[in-house]
Design a protein around this motif. Structure first.
Motif, PDB file in Angstrom:
ATOM      1  N   MET A  34       0.900  -1.026   0.085  1.00 31.28           N
ATOM      2  CA  MET A  34       0.107  -0.063   0.017  1.00 31.28           C
ATOM      3  C   MET A  34       0.948   1.230  -0.186  1.00 31.28           C
ATOM      4  O   MET A  34       1.927   1.092   0.616  1.00 31.28           O
ATOM      5  N   GLU A  50       5.619   4.122   0.209  1.00 33.50           N
ATOM      6  CA  GLU A  50       4.761   2.781   0.253  1.00 33.50           C
ATOM      7  C   GLU A  50       5.299   1.982   1.325  1.00 33.50           C
ATOM      8  O   GLU A  50       6.235   1.857   1.823  1.00 33.50           O
ATOM      9  N   THR A  57       9.575   0.034   4.517  1.00 35.00           N
ATOM     10  CA  THR A  57       8.973   1.144   3.857  1.00 35.00           C
ATOM     11  C   THR A  57      10.069   1.982   2.983  1.00 35.00           C
ATOM     12  O   THR A  57      11.128   1.953   3.261  1.00 35.00           O
ATOM     13  N   ILE A  69       4.647   7.175   6.589  1.00 33.48           N
ATOM     14  CA  ILE A  69       3.621   6.416   6.165  1.00 33.48           C
ATOM     15  C   ILE A  69       3.259   5.275   7.117  1.00 33.48           C
ATOM     16  O   ILE A  69       4.610   4.686   7.816  1.00 33.48           O
ATOM     17  N   SER A  71       0.448   1.669   8.483  1.00 30.15           N
ATOM     18  CA  SER A  71      -0.731   0.953   7.947  1.00 30.15           C
ATOM     19  C   SER A  71      -1.485   0.194   9.161  1.00 30.15           C
ATOM     20  O   SER A  71      -0.855   0.114  10.093  1.00 30.15           O
ATOM     21  N   VAL A  80      -4.485   2.611   5.378  1.00 31.07           N
ATOM     22  CA  VAL A  80      -2.819   3.342   5.314  1.00 31.07           C
ATOM     23  C   VAL A  80      -3.267   4.891   5.533  1.00 31.07           C
ATOM     24  O   VAL A  80      -4.258   5.330   5.362  1.00 31.07           O
ATOM     25  N   CYS A  97      -4.363   7.324  -3.005  1.00 31.99           N
ATOM     26  CA  CYS A  97      -3.944   6.034  -2.222  1.00 31.99           C
ATOM     27  C   CYS A  97      -3.756   5.062  -3.202  1.00 31.99           C
ATOM     28  O   CYS A  97      -4.485   4.919  -4.479  1.00 31.99           O
TER      29      CYS A  97
END
Length: 118
Positions: A34, A50, A57, A69, A71, A80, A97
């Motif tokens: 994601m 991501e 990441t 970021i 999740s 996310v 997204c």
């Protein structure tokens, strides 16, 4: 099928913060990566950050140290988030997204605009 719904964009002054959220519904167990992309006027869409289900990441160079970021995942929900600090006018864009499945399918949200005023 997978559906992504973003929220959290808006107008902020330079140096301010925003938090983007993206909630995923549908076949959430097929998703293995994601992330967030952005597209500024007249420019190509680019990866911002991501997070894979397994692994590290990664961030676009210009947002390292400013954006984070993260999740969330349980049996019923996947989401996310993108925490954006020390925002700059050049961060102005529509943020999307993104989700990628194990077999290579790609899904996009509708986009949420972020405007940073100087």
């Amino acid at each position: 099928q997978v559906q992504l719904v973003e929220s959290g964009g808006g107008l902020v002054q330079a140096g301010g913060s925003l938090r983007l959220s993206c909630v995923v519904s549908g076949s959430i167990f097929t998703i293995n990566i994601m992330g967030w992309y952005r597209q500024a006027p007249g420019k190509q869409r680019e990866l911002v950050a991501e997070v894979p289900s397994y692994g590290h990441t990664r961030y676009e160079d210009s947002v390292k140290g400013r954006f984070t970021i993260s999740s969330f995942r349980d049996n019923a929900k996947r989401a996310v988030y993108l925490q954006m600090n020390s925002l700059k006018p050049e961060d102005t864009a529509v943020y999307y997204c993104n989700a990628k499945s194990e077999r290579g399918d790609t899904y996009w949200g509708q986009g949420t605009p972020v405007t940073v005023s100087s």
